[in-house]
Design a protein around this motif. Structure first.
Motif, PDB file in Angstrom:
ATOM      1  N   GLY A  30       0.802  -1.224   0.000  1.00  0.00           N
ATOM      2  CA  GLY A  30       0.000   0.000   0.000  1.00  0.00           C
ATOM      3  C   GLY A  30       0.834   1.273   0.000  1.00  0.00           C
ATOM      4  O   GLY A  30       0.335   2.344   0.358  1.00  0.00           O
ATOM      5  N   ALA A  31       2.077   1.172  -0.422  1.00  0.00           N
ATOM      6  CA  ALA A  31       2.980   2.335  -0.398  1.00  0.00           C
ATOM      7  C   ALA A  31       2.452   3.475  -1.256  1.00  0.00           C
ATOM      8  O   ALA A  31       1.731   3.266  -2.234  1.00  0.00           O
ATOM      9  CB  ALA A  31       4.372   1.926  -0.881  1.00  0.00           C
ATOM     10  N   VAL A  32       2.860   4.686  -0.882  1.00  0.00           N
ATOM     11  CA  VAL A  32       2.539   5.888  -1.652  1.00  0.00           C
ATOM     12  C   VAL A  32       3.850   6.439  -2.196  1.00  0.00           C
ATOM     13  O   VAL A  32       4.803   6.649  -1.442  1.00  0.00           O
ATOM     14  CB  VAL A  32       1.829   6.940  -0.771  1.00  0.00           C
ATOM     15  N   PRO A  36       7.088  14.154  -9.512  1.00  0.00           N
ATOM     16  CA  PRO A  36       6.563  15.319 -10.218  1.00  0.00           C
ATOM     17  C   PRO A  36       5.452  14.950 -11.213  1.00  0.00           C
ATOM     18  O   PRO A  36       4.617  15.783 -11.542  1.00  0.00           O
ATOM     19  CB  PRO A  36       7.788  15.881 -10.942  1.00  0.00           C
ATOM     20  N   ALA A  37       5.426  13.698 -11.662  1.00  0.00           N
ATOM     21  CA  ALA A  37       4.401  13.259 -12.610  1.00  0.00           C
ATOM     22  C   ALA A  37       3.067  12.945 -11.935  1.00  0.00           C
ATOM     23  O   ALA A  37       2.043  12.846 -12.598  1.00  0.00           O
ATOM     24  CB  ALA A  37       4.892  12.032 -13.374  1.00  0.00           C
ATOM     25  N   GLY A  38       3.070  12.757 -10.607  1.00  0.00           N
ATOM     26  CA  GLY A  38       1.830  12.466  -9.913  1.00  0.00           C
ATOM     27  C   GLY A  38       2.029  11.585  -8.704  1.00  0.00           C
ATOM     28  O   GLY A  38       3.144  11.206  -8.358  1.00  0.00           O
ATOM     29  N   VAL A  39       0.915  11.241  -8.074  1.00  0.00           N
ATOM     30  CA  VAL A  39       0.906  10.407  -6.871  1.00  0.00           C
ATOM     31  C   VAL A  39       0.497   8.991  -7.270  1.00  0.00           C
ATOM     32  O   VAL A  39      -0.522   8.795  -7.934  1.00  0.00           O
ATOM     33  CB  VAL A  39      -0.083  10.954  -5.816  1.00  0.00           C
ATOM     34  N   LEU A  40       1.299   8.027  -6.861  1.00  0.00           N
ATOM     35  CA  LEU A  40       1.051   6.616  -7.167  1.00  0.00           C
ATOM     36  C   LEU A  40       0.799   5.890  -5.860  1.00  0.00           C
ATOM     37  O   LEU A  40       1.527   6.083  -4.896  1.00  0.00           O
ATOM     38  CB  LEU A  40       2.269   6.021  -7.873  1.00  0.00           C
ATOM     39  N   GLU A  41      -0.229   5.050  -5.843  1.00  0.00           N
ATOM     40  CA  GLU A  41      -0.571   4.332  -4.623  1.00  0.00           C
ATOM     41  C   GLU A  41      -0.641   2.840  -4.895  1.00  0.00           C
ATOM     42  O   GLU A  41      -1.382   2.400  -5.765  1.00  0.00           O
ATOM     43  CB  GLU A  41      -1.906   4.828  -4.085  1.00  0.00           C
TER      44      GLU A  41
END
Length: 145
Positions: A30-32, A36-41
């Motif tokens: 479940g890492a975040v 700069p391209a965005g948030v990945l979850e």
């Protein structure tokens, strides 16, 4: 708890080896991961990001310059080196075909390890203008009707 410096080394080696499975083993399910391209979850999104990166830059190599450990977080600076030979997907969906250009720029990140001994979160920073200019992206503004 896994030694955080060894975990960073394992991640760096996995990225330089273009090994998505090894990259994902360095992150909690479940890492975040913030770039700069965005948030990945989670593993699915983080894996997708690295597949895109490895496609655009199949010879990627990161060289760690410095690091500092602060409790459960490691701060690091590295040099990103790669050749843009594959399709680069930009935020918003624009695709840039491989240009053959060499890309070299500094980057920094903060990685926090969780109780399970892998990274629970990461934040990566780099100069996007330098990155896009080196890949040959056309950054001119276009008027809309």
């Amino acid at each position: 708890m896994t030694e955080i410096g060894a975990l960073l080394d394992a991640l760096t080696d996995a990225i330089s080896s273009q090994d998505e499975e090894r990259v994902l083993r360095c992150f909690a399910t479940g890492a975040v991961f913030v770039t700069p391209a965005g948030v990945l979850e989670g593993h699915e999104q983080i894996g997708w990001y690295f597949r895109q990166l490895f496609t655009a830059f199949p010879d990627i190599h990161n060289e760690i310059i410095t690091r500092a450990v602060l409790d459960d977080t490691i701060i690091t600076e590295w040099t990103f080196r790669a050749t843009h030979t594959g399709v680069l997907l930009l935020p918003g969906g624009t695709e840039i075909m491989g240009t053959g250009r060499r890309v070299v720029f500094p980057a920094a990140g903060a990685y926090t390890i969780g109780d399970d001994g892998v990274f629970a979160s990461a934040r990566v920073y780099y100069d996007q203008l330098t990155f896009y200019r080196q890949t040959g992206c056309d950054l001119r503004l276009r008027k809309t009707a």
